[in-house]
Design a protein around this motif. Sequence first.
Motif, PDB file in Angstrom:
ATOM      1  N   TRP A 111      18.745  94.586  -6.624  1.00 36.08           N
ATOM      2  CA  TRP A 111      17.872  93.949  -5.652  1.00 36.08           C
ATOM      3  C   TRP A 111      16.624  94.786  -5.394  1.00 36.08           C
ATOM      4  CZ3 TRP A 111      19.812  89.399  -5.600  1.00 36.08           C
ATOM      5  CH2 TRP A 111      21.183  89.166  -5.487  1.00 36.08           C
ATOM      6  N   GLU A 112      15.498  94.105  -5.193  1.00 32.37           N
ATOM      7  CA  GLU A 112      14.267  94.798  -4.811  1.00 32.37           C
ATOM      8  C   GLU A 112      14.287  95.220  -3.346  1.00 32.37           C
ATOM      9  OE1 GLU A 112      10.885  92.432  -5.784  1.00 32.37           O
ATOM     10  OE2 GLU A 112      11.050  92.804  -7.944  1.00 32.37           O
ATOM     11  N   SER A 158      18.032  96.495   1.655  1.00 33.98           N
ATOM     12  CA  SER A 158      18.981  96.051   2.668  1.00 33.98           C
ATOM     13  C   SER A 158      19.675  94.736   2.313  1.00 33.98           C
ATOM     14  CB  SER A 158      18.277  95.881   4.017  1.00 33.98           C
ATOM     15  OG  SER A 158      17.337  94.821   3.970  1.00 33.98           O
ATOM     16  N   ARG A 159      19.377  94.175   1.152  1.00 31.03           N
ATOM     17  CA  ARG A 159      19.951  92.872   0.825  1.00 31.03           C
ATOM     18  C   ARG A 159      21.455  92.966   0.644  1.00 31.03           C
ATOM     19  NH1 ARG A 159      17.853  88.631   0.289  1.00 31.03           N
ATOM     20  NH2 ARG A 159      15.795  89.396  -0.315  1.00 31.03           N
ATOM     21  N   GLU A 160      22.146  92.007   1.252  1.00 30.50           N
ATOM     22  CA  GLU A 160      23.579  91.830   1.063  1.00 30.50           C
ATOM     23  C   GLU A 160      23.805  90.470   0.428  1.00 30.50           C
ATOM     24  OE1 GLU A 160      26.036  92.875   4.638  1.00 30.50           O
ATOM     25  OE2 GLU A 160      24.058  92.972   5.576  1.00 30.50           O
ATOM     26  N   PRO A 204      15.460  84.801  -0.669  1.00 30.06           N
ATOM     27  CA  PRO A 204      14.811  85.989  -1.237  1.00 30.06           C
ATOM     28  C   PRO A 204      13.475  85.652  -1.866  1.00 30.06           C
ATOM     29  CG  PRO A 204      16.604  85.264  -2.648  1.00 30.06           C
ATOM     30  CD  PRO A 204      16.677  84.426  -1.402  1.00 30.06           C
ATOM     31  N   GLY A 205      12.667  86.703  -2.050  1.00 25.03           N
ATOM     32  CA  GLY A 205      11.394  86.549  -2.740  1.00 25.03           C
ATOM     33  C   GLY A 205      11.572  86.447  -4.243  1.00 25.03           C
ATOM     34  N   ALA A 206      10.452  86.506  -4.951  1.00 20.52           N
ATOM     35  CA  ALA A 206      10.465  86.227  -6.387  1.00 20.52           C
ATOM     36  C   ALA A 206      11.377  87.176  -7.164  1.00 20.52           C
ATOM     37  CB  ALA A 206       9.036  86.303  -6.932  1.00 20.52           C
TER      38      ALA A 206
END
Length: 250
Positions: A205-206, A209-211, A235-237
């Motif tokens: 993930w960019e 903090s992404r879960e 999420p973004g691109a």
Amino acid sequence: MTALAALVDFWDEEIDRWVSGHAGVSDRLQPWFESYRGRGHGEVRLDAFPEPYTGRLIGNSTPVVMLGLNPGAAVPRFQAPGGVFFEQLKTLRYSEWAATVPYASKEWESIAGPNRFYQNRFAFARRLLGEPNWSIANGVYFELYPYHSSGVNASMEPPGDVIREFVLDPIGDLDTQHVFAFGKPWFSVPARIGLPPGRVLSAKWEIPSREARIYSLPSGQDLIVMAQNGYAGPPGAGDTEALARAIGLR
């Protein structure tokens, strides 16, 4: 009758009741209404009709299904009695109105401008599918909580039977494999409806903090729950591309 058809009928009748001047929470919806107690900017607005879902539920052969937290801030000029959308619902059933992509309509954008909530979801679907011409009419959006508030500042934990009846069972009748849920409150839903713990969805993930976790629904569909700090949208691109690879769409 399928769970999806039953849901459509219920909300068509419920919103007709609101438009006819009987606004308020019906007995059947009380457990759902009482499952969130926001205050201040998070207080629930009952001067605007609830919006449990938008999108075309019946006859949608290629839906992209996305789950959010709630319909967001009320805009009385549209959703309160006398408002633009309220007046439309005097001649349209809720299911018909929800299928018109109202928040990308000329009526909304001429007054409020492009709706970022929906624009982000349109962009997510196009990136995920790799289809820049994906039709926004194929988007289907359900809410964890159907009533408007300007923010979410308290726990939002609808009972499991409510989420099964009004969200996940109807979605099981839609022709799609993946169901995408955005926002941390969705992580507590699988346990409340008796699902196994699922598994972490591994990707580079960019956003640190992404879960992300993936759960198997009784329908055979995959529920993919995602969140990042301070944000309850898609999420973004870069992370959408990572998601597409992780679930086998690339």
